[in-house]
Design a protein around this motif. Structure first.
Motif, PDB file in Angstrom:
ATOM      1  N   TYR A  20      -9.085  -6.872 -12.629  1.00 13.36           N
ATOM      2  CA  TYR A  20      -8.296  -6.110 -11.629  1.00 13.36           C
ATOM      3  C   TYR A  20      -6.770  -7.096 -11.760  1.00 13.36           C
ATOM      4  O   TYR A  20      -5.720  -6.519 -11.481  1.00 13.36           O
ATOM      5  CB  TYR A  20      -8.804  -6.285 -10.236  1.00 13.36           C
ATOM      6  CG  TYR A  20      -8.040  -5.291  -9.191  1.00 13.36           C
ATOM      7  CD1 TYR A  20      -7.706  -4.110  -9.695  1.00 13.36           C
ATOM      8  CD2 TYR A  20      -7.878  -5.571  -7.965  1.00 13.36           C
ATOM      9  CE1 TYR A  20      -6.881  -3.307  -8.838  1.00 13.36           C
ATOM     10  CE2 TYR A  20      -7.149  -4.777  -6.848  1.00 13.36           C
ATOM     11  CZ  TYR A  20      -6.809  -3.511  -7.483  1.00 13.36           C
ATOM     12  OH  TYR A  20      -6.396  -2.644  -6.501  1.00 13.36           O
TER      13      TYR A  20
ATOM     14  N   LEU B  33      -2.789  -6.198 -10.910  1.00 10.25           N
ATOM     15  CA  LEU B  33      -1.898  -6.772  -9.757  1.00 10.25           C
ATOM     16  C   LEU B  33      -0.833  -7.726 -10.399  1.00 10.25           C
ATOM     17  O   LEU B  33       0.331  -7.646  -9.373  1.00 10.25           O
ATOM     18  CB  LEU B  33      -3.058  -7.795  -9.058  1.00 10.25           C
ATOM     19  CG  LEU B  33      -3.966  -7.238  -8.606  1.00 10.25           C
ATOM     20  CD1 LEU B  33      -5.233  -8.266  -8.028  1.00 10.25           C
ATOM     21  CD2 LEU B  33      -3.882  -6.373  -7.395  1.00 10.25           C
TER      22      LEU B  33
ATOM     23  N   MET C 289      -7.190  -0.368  -0.401  1.00  9.15           N
ATOM     24  CA  MET C 289      -6.230   0.708  -1.148  1.00  9.15           C
ATOM     25  C   MET C 289      -6.346   0.363  -2.751  1.00  9.15           C
ATOM     26  O   MET C 289      -6.407  -0.453  -3.183  1.00  9.15           O
ATOM     27  CB  MET C 289      -4.958   0.490  -0.606  1.00  9.15           C
ATOM     28  CG  MET C 289      -3.865   1.273  -1.170  1.00  9.15           C
ATOM     29  SD  MET C 289      -2.077   0.831  -0.686  1.00  9.15           S
ATOM     30  CE  MET C 289      -2.008   1.501   0.589  1.00  9.15           C
ATOM     31  N   THR C 290      -6.304   1.496  -3.494  1.00  6.87           N
ATOM     32  CA  THR C 290      -6.256   1.630  -4.662  1.00  6.87           C
ATOM     33  C   THR C 290      -5.054   2.207  -5.314  1.00  6.87           C
ATOM     34  O   THR C 290      -4.447   3.155  -4.650  1.00  6.87           O
ATOM     35  CB  THR C 290      -7.735   1.944  -5.503  1.00  6.87           C
ATOM     36  OG1 THR C 290      -7.684   3.405  -4.718  1.00  6.87           O
ATOM     37  CG2 THR C 290      -8.844   1.296  -5.191  1.00  6.87           C
TER      38      THR C 290
ATOM     39  N   LEU D 176      -6.263   5.343   0.185  1.00 10.18           N
ATOM     40  CA  LEU D 176      -6.840   4.382   1.336  1.00 10.18           C
ATOM     41  C   LEU D 176      -7.531   4.969   2.307  1.00 10.18           C
ATOM     42  O   LEU D 176      -7.339   5.953   2.796  1.00 10.18           O
ATOM     43  CB  LEU D 176      -5.647   3.621   2.102  1.00 10.18           C
ATOM     44  CG  LEU D 176      -5.825   2.851   3.292  1.00 10.18           C
ATOM     45  CD1 LEU D 176      -6.471   1.677   2.884  1.00 10.18           C
ATOM     46  CD2 LEU D 176      -4.605   2.732   4.026  1.00 10.18           C
TER      47      LEU D 176
ATOM     48  N   PHE E 106      -1.408   6.379  -4.412  1.00  3.50           N
ATOM     49  CA  PHE E 106      -2.551   5.335  -3.590  1.00  3.50           C
ATOM     50  C   PHE E 106      -3.433   5.960  -3.076  1.00  3.50           C
ATOM     51  O   PHE E 106      -3.272   7.582  -2.637  1.00  3.50           O
ATOM     52  CB  PHE E 106      -1.669   4.566  -2.664  1.00  3.50           C
ATOM     53  CG  PHE E 106      -1.139   4.975  -1.652  1.00  3.50           C
ATOM     54  CD1 PHE E 106      -2.033   5.328  -0.326  1.00  3.50           C
ATOM     55  CD2 PHE E 106       0.014   5.839  -1.493  1.00  3.50           C
ATOM     56  CE1 PHE E 106      -1.702   5.699   0.771  1.00  3.50           C
ATOM     57  CE2 PHE E 106       0.413   6.411  -0.301  1.00  3.50           C
ATOM     58  CZ  PHE E 106      -0.423   6.467   1.023  1.00  3.50           C
TER      59      PHE E 106
ATOM     60  N   LEU F   5      -3.711  -5.736  -1.132  1.00  4.15           N
ATOM     61  CA  LEU F   5      -4.855  -4.971  -2.001  1.00  4.15           C
ATOM     62  C   LEU F   5      -6.097  -5.932  -2.227  1.00  4.15           C
ATOM     63  O   LEU F   5      -7.071  -5.303  -2.635  1.00  4.15           O
ATOM     64  CB  LEU F   5      -4.228  -4.875  -3.451  1.00  4.15           C
ATOM     65  CG  LEU F   5      -3.175  -3.744  -3.392  1.00  4.15           C
ATOM     66  CD1 LEU F   5      -2.352  -3.916  -4.835  1.00  4.15           C
ATOM     67  CD2 LEU F   5      -3.426  -2.354  -3.047  1.00  4.15           C
ATOM     68  N   THR F   6      -5.890  -7.159  -2.120  1.00  2.00           N
ATOM     69  CA  THR F   6      -7.260  -7.877  -2.183  1.00  2.00           C
ATOM     70  C   THR F   6      -7.876  -8.650  -0.829  1.00  2.00           C
ATOM     71  O   THR F   6      -8.717  -8.954  -0.830  1.00  2.00           O
ATOM     72  CB  THR F   6      -6.900  -9.366  -2.971  1.00  2.00           C
ATOM     73  OG1 THR F   6      -5.891 -10.094  -2.484  1.00  2.00           O
ATOM     74  CG2 THR F   6      -6.548  -8.861  -4.208  1.00  2.00           C
TER      75      THR F   6
ATOM     76  N   ARG G 252       0.242  -7.382  -3.197  1.00  2.25           N
ATOM     77  CA  ARG G 252      -0.881  -7.976  -3.745  1.00  2.25           C
ATOM     78  C   ARG G 252      -1.903  -8.584  -2.958  1.00  2.25           C
ATOM     79  O   ARG G 252      -3.134  -8.392  -2.901  1.00  2.25           O
ATOM     80  CB  ARG G 252      -0.373  -8.936  -4.746  1.00  2.25           C
ATOM     81  CG  ARG G 252      -0.014  -8.734  -6.283  1.00  2.25           C
ATOM     82  CD  ARG G 252      -0.092  -9.471  -7.127  1.00  2.25           C
ATOM     83  NE  ARG G 252       1.247 -10.564  -6.977  1.00  2.25           N
ATOM     84  CZ  ARG G 252       2.342  -9.857  -7.583  1.00  2.25           C
ATOM     85  NH1 ARG G 252       2.550  -8.944  -8.463  1.00  2.25           N
ATOM     86  NH2 ARG G 252       3.608 -10.664  -7.102  1.00  2.25           N
TER      87      ARG G 252
END
Length: 233
Positions: free
Chosen positions: A91, A95, A227-228, A108, A106, A212-213, A209
């Motif tokens: 990933y 990022l 969220m992708t 989510l 996106f 997202l992690t 970032r």
């Protein structure tokens, strides 16, 4: 960081168990890591997961994690063990290439809630947002702090006062599932979720970032907060 995807077979009893109980799915995801998952808190990356119901027979579990998972048991219990396995990708390249001004599509799934006080002097109570309008408002209130903004629609494409942004709220669910407390007492846990699909613009790459992690909102152990991103085209 790693992004993984495994397809579930809804015709199998194991998959139906995972789909009905976020607690069971959480246990399966946790078991994919030989050293366990990082404890919540501390602000570092954590294991996040999400179920995508693309159609009645097409269900995927997405997982973002600091370590590479082994999802053999999920495939054996709830997938197609003789024909399909799972996918895991690094990933970090995605990022690292996030920059201010970029536009991404996106998805989510979140647990939109707020704290209310019914009477003066009473403690606040966490309560779920249940309408699409309030669920979207919940997301909009969190965009600046998390390094993105939802793309606004041109006025000539808006179909009404609640159609200002390029995002849809769908797959709204309210459920209860069993949870056994450390004392042995069994409780029924309520969970309200909503899925957001749309387009966003990056405003703060580092904040995005981080989100997202680490996830967005509550109930991350139960399939919320991941969220992708995908190319906006």
């Amino acid at each position: 960081m790693f992004l993984s995807r495994v397809r579930l077979n809804p015709a199998r009893a194991g998959a139906r168990k995972f789909l009905l109980s976020p607690r069971a799915m959480h246990g399966a995801v946790t078991a994919a890591f030989v050293d366990g998952v990082p404890e919540p808190g501390g602000g570092g990356p954590r294991v996040l997961w999400r179920l995508d119901h693309n159609s009645r027979n097409e269900v995927y579990c997405y997982i973002v994690s600091p370590d590479r998972p082994d999802l053999t048991h999920v495939v054996e219990q709830a997938g197609w063990p003789t024909t399909q396995t799972w996918e895991t990708r690094d990933y970090t390249p995605l990022l690292s290439r996030l920059e201010a001004g970029q536009t991404w599509a996106f998805r989510l799934t979140a647990n939109p809630v707020h704290s209310i006080r019914r009477k003066d002097g009473e403690p606040t109570k966490v309560t779920a947002h249940r309408t699409p309008k309030h669920q979207l408002s919940w997301l909009l209130q969190r965009q600046e702090a998390n390094g993105f903004e939802i793309v606004a629609k041109p006025q000539d494409r808006q179909r009404g006062p609640d159609d200002e942004y390029e995002v849809i709220v769908h797959d709204r669910r309210a459920r209860r599932f069993g949870k056994v407390e450390p004392t042995g007492k069994q409780n029924r846990v309520p969970l309200v979720t909503a899925t957001f699909d749309g387009r966003l613009k990056v405003t703060d790459p580092e904040a995005l970032r981080r989100m997202l992690t680490t996830g967005l909102g509550r109930a991350k152990a139960y399939g919320c907060g991941l969220m992708t991103l995908a190319p906006a085209d």
